[in-house]
Design a protein around this motif. Structure first.
Motif, mmCIF file in Angstrom:
data_model
loop_
_atom_site.group_PDB
_atom_site.id
_atom_site.type_symbol
_atom_site.label_atom_id
_atom_site.label_comp_id
_atom_site.label_asym_id
_atom_site.label_seq_id
_atom_site.Cartn_x
_atom_site.Cartn_y
_atom_site.Cartn_z
ATOM 1 N N ILE A 78 0.909 -1.158 -0.079
ATOM 2 C CA ILE A 78 0.099 -0.098 0.068
ATOM 3 C C ILE A 78 0.843 1.317 0.052
ATOM 4 O O ILE A 78 1.981 1.484 0.756
ATOM 5 C CB ILE A 78 -0.929 -0.125 1.240
ATOM 6 C CG1 ILE A 78 -1.777 -1.314 1.252
ATOM 7 C CG2 ILE A 78 -1.937 1.147 1.179
ATOM 8 C CD1 ILE A 78 -2.672 -1.505 2.363
ATOM 9 N N ASP A 79 0.621 2.114 -0.862
ATOM 10 C CA ASP A 79 1.443 3.381 -0.847
ATOM 11 C C ASP A 79 1.038 4.029 0.280
ATOM 12 O O ASP A 79 0.278 4.114 1.024
ATOM 13 C CB ASP A 79 0.781 3.979 -2.261
ATOM 14 C CG ASP A 79 1.323 3.685 -3.577
ATOM 15 O OD1 ASP A 79 2.140 2.629 -3.561
ATOM 16 O OD2 ASP A 79 0.545 3.860 -4.352
ATOM 17 N N ALA A 80 2.030 4.997 0.642
ATOM 18 C CA ALA A 80 2.096 5.926 1.745
ATOM 19 C C ALA A 80 0.994 6.887 1.657
ATOM 20 O O ALA A 80 0.506 7.195 2.822
ATOM 21 C CB ALA A 80 3.442 6.486 1.947
ATOM 22 N N TRP A 81 0.709 7.201 0.648
ATOM 23 C CA TRP A 81 -0.395 8.440 0.497
ATOM 24 C C TRP A 81 -1.771 7.846 1.103
ATOM 25 O O TRP A 81 -2.394 8.492 1.568
ATOM 26 C CB TRP A 81 -0.498 9.135 -0.810
ATOM 27 C CG TRP A 81 -0.890 8.312 -1.839
ATOM 28 C CD1 TRP A 81 -0.340 7.349 -2.714
ATOM 29 C CD2 TRP A 81 -2.240 8.069 -2.157
ATOM 30 N NE1 TRP A 81 -1.017 6.634 -3.591
ATOM 31 C CE2 TRP A 81 -2.232 7.057 -3.365
ATOM 32 C CE3 TRP A 81 -3.392 8.430 -1.743
ATOM 33 C CZ2 TRP A 81 -3.412 6.553 -3.960
ATOM 34 C CZ3 TRP A 81 -4.677 7.813 -2.394
ATOM 35 C CH2 TRP A 81 -4.759 6.840 -3.582
ATOM 36 N N VAL A 82 -1.866 6.478 0.903
ATOM 37 C CA VAL A 82 -3.184 5.955 1.476
ATOM 38 C C VAL A 82 -3.053 5.827 2.962
ATOM 39 O O VAL A 82 -4.036 6.243 3.631
ATOM 40 C CB VAL A 82 -3.279 4.519 0.765
ATOM 41 C CG1 VAL A 82 -4.242 3.691 1.446
ATOM 42 C CG2 VAL A 82 -3.330 4.464 -0.725
ATOM 43 N N TRP A 83 -1.972 5.368 3.483
ATOM 44 C CA TRP A 83 -1.644 5.226 5.000
ATOM 45 C C TRP A 83 -2.075 7.024 5.593
ATOM 46 O O TRP A 83 -2.611 7.033 6.645
ATOM 47 C CB TRP A 83 -0.220 5.090 5.423
ATOM 48 C CG TRP A 83 -0.095 3.518 5.225
ATOM 49 C CD1 TRP A 83 0.547 2.913 4.199
ATOM 50 C CD2 TRP A 83 -0.898 2.372 5.792
ATOM 51 N NE1 TRP A 83 0.543 1.466 4.225
ATOM 52 C CE2 TRP A 83 -0.412 1.365 5.319
ATOM 53 C CE3 TRP A 83 -1.759 2.443 6.919
ATOM 54 C CZ2 TRP A 83 -0.935 -0.099 5.938
ATOM 55 C CZ3 TRP A 83 -2.298 1.247 7.231
ATOM 56 C CH2 TRP A 83 -1.962 0.053 6.748
ATOM 57 N N TRP A 84 -1.494 7.882 4.894
ATOM 58 C CA TRP A 84 -1.871 9.129 5.569
ATOM 59 C C TRP A 84 -3.474 9.567 5.106
ATOM 60 O O TRP A 84 -3.939 10.180 6.083
ATOM 61 C CB TRP A 84 -1.279 10.367 4.554
ATOM 62 C CG TRP A 84 0.336 10.173 5.098
ATOM 63 C CD1 TRP A 84 1.333 9.994 4.257
ATOM 64 C CD2 TRP A 84 0.800 10.628 6.177
ATOM 65 N NE1 TRP A 84 2.648 9.949 5.047
ATOM 66 C CE2 TRP A 84 2.273 10.552 6.349
ATOM 67 C CE3 TRP A 84 0.212 11.385 7.383
ATOM 68 C CZ2 TRP A 84 3.020 10.900 7.345
ATOM 69 C CZ3 TRP A 84 1.084 11.807 8.415
ATOM 70 C CH2 TRP A 84 2.406 11.398 8.560
ATOM 71 N N VAL A 128 -5.925 7.180 5.296
ATOM 72 C CA VAL A 128 -6.235 6.299 6.540
ATOM 73 C C VAL A 128 -6.024 7.215 7.758
ATOM 74 O O VAL A 128 -7.003 7.454 8.693
ATOM 75 C CB VAL A 128 -5.808 5.117 6.453
ATOM 76 C CG1 VAL A 128 -6.221 4.456 7.949
ATOM 77 C CG2 VAL A 128 -6.176 4.148 5.255
ATOM 78 N N CYS A 129 -4.992 7.702 8.085
ATOM 79 C CA CYS A 129 -4.715 8.566 9.344
ATOM 80 C C CYS A 129 -5.479 9.758 9.403
ATOM 81 O O CYS A 129 -6.112 10.211 10.453
ATOM 82 C CB CYS A 129 -3.193 9.200 9.296
ATOM 83 S SG CYS A 129 -2.624 10.168 10.634
ATOM 84 N N ALA A 130 -5.760 10.453 8.191
ATOM 85 C CA ALA A 130 -6.637 11.587 8.319
ATOM 86 C C ALA A 130 -7.920 11.327 8.457
ATOM 87 O O ALA A 130 -8.863 12.030 9.459
ATOM 88 C CB ALA A 130 -6.814 12.283 6.802
ATOM 89 N N ALA A 131 -8.506 10.208 8.023
ATOM 90 C CA ALA A 131 -9.892 9.678 8.349
ATOM 91 C C ALA A 131 -9.997 9.069 9.860
ATOM 92 O O ALA A 131 -11.108 9.507 10.327
ATOM 93 C CB ALA A 131 -10.341 8.636 7.572
ATOM 94 N N ALA A 132 -8.943 8.623 10.028
ATOM 95 C CA ALA A 132 -9.001 8.139 11.931
ATOM 96 C C ALA A 132 -8.857 9.494 12.778
ATOM 97 O O ALA A 132 -9.629 9.246 13.938
ATOM 98 C CB ALA A 132 -7.770 7.322 12.018
ATOM 99 N N LEU A 133 -8.415 10.369 12.307
ATOM 100 C CA LEU A 133 -8.256 11.783 13.275
ATOM 101 C C LEU A 133 -9.762 12.353 12.970
ATOM 102 O O LEU A 133 -10.072 13.084 14.044
ATOM 103 C CB LEU A 133 -7.383 12.751 12.660
ATOM 104 C CG LEU A 133 -5.811 12.253 13.110
ATOM 105 C CD1 LEU A 133 -4.645 13.042 12.253
ATOM 106 C CD2 LEU A 133 -5.901 12.430 14.608
ATOM 107 N N LEU A 173 -3.715 15.174 5.420
ATOM 108 C CA LEU A 173 -4.018 15.160 3.986
ATOM 109 C C LEU A 173 -2.780 15.978 3.338
ATOM 110 O O LEU A 173 -2.546 15.810 2.199
ATOM 111 C CB LEU A 173 -5.136 15.975 3.979
ATOM 112 C CG LEU A 173 -6.542 15.519 4.337
ATOM 113 C CD1 LEU A 173 -7.553 16.379 4.335
ATOM 114 C CD2 LEU A 173 -6.849 14.081 3.536
ATOM 115 N N ALA A 174 -2.377 16.832 4.086
ATOM 116 C CA ALA A 174 -0.938 17.604 3.180
ATOM 117 C C ALA A 174 0.081 16.574 3.052
ATOM 118 O O ALA A 174 0.757 16.403 2.080
ATOM 119 C CB ALA A 174 -0.564 18.822 3.983
ATOM 120 N N ALA A 175 0.183 15.686 4.184
ATOM 121 C CA ALA A 175 1.408 14.730 4.005
ATOM 122 C C ALA A 175 0.902 13.714 2.701
ATOM 123 O O ALA A 175 1.743 13.176 2.296
ATOM 124 C CB ALA A 175 1.449 14.131 5.285
ATOM 125 N N ALA A 176 -0.505 13.278 2.702
ATOM 126 C CA ALA A 176 -0.774 12.469 1.577
ATOM 127 C C ALA A 176 -0.256 13.173 0.389
ATOM 128 O O ALA A 176 0.056 12.348 -0.595
ATOM 129 C CB ALA A 176 -2.394 12.251 1.723
#
Length: 143
Positions: free
Chosen positions: A4-10, A12-17, A37-40
């Motif tokens: 999974i690409d890093a942007w997808v993890w970011w 997921v992190c944004a949605a989790a926040l 989202l900016a990191a994504a």
């Protein structure tokens, strides 16, 4: 994890926040989610992991440092346009039926209100102008 690409993890992190934002109504979580989202975006454009974390931290801290003081200042300001009974306090009214310490009627802002004198020993006759000093329930207190 490498599939999974890093942007997808970011994302997921944004949605989790966003979940604690909705549950607790703390706007700081929205600012952290914006940082994610900016990191994504950085990850999606090929930026390295260190740059992604720096962008996440930088955007999150910048938003918290800028938005929080502005929000606090607005939260503690009084509304500039008063409404309801607060708008009636301090206005003048015309006595329709004698007003004394036990009651009477006035015309206030185009409506007929029950009223009573602030000073129980004082009386105002029909036609006199009075000032509204307070509203208690549906009764205007006048002087």
């Amino acid at each position: 994890m490498n599939d999974i690409d890093a942007w997808v993890w970011w994302l997921v992190c944004a949605a989790a926040l966003g979940i604690p934002l909705v549950v607790t109504a703390m706007p700081e979580f929205a600012m952290l989610a914006a940082g994610a989202l900016a990191a994504a975006g950085v990850a999606g454009s090929g930026g390295g992991g260190i740059l992604q974390v720096l962008v996440f931290a930088g955007v999150s801290v910048a938003l918290i440092a800028v938005v929080r003081p502005i929000a606090n200042r607005h939260r503690h300001q009084r509304p500039q346009h008063v409404t309801g009974i607060d708008a009636l306090k301090g206005r003048q009214a015309v006595v329709l039926e004698r007003v004394d310490g036990s009651g009477g009627r006035i015309k206030l802002a185009g409506e007929v209100w029950s009223a009573r004198a602030l000073d129980g020993g004082r009386a105002y006759d029909a036609g006199q102008q009075v000032d509204v000093v307070d509203i208690e329930g549906a009764t205007a207190i006048v002087i």
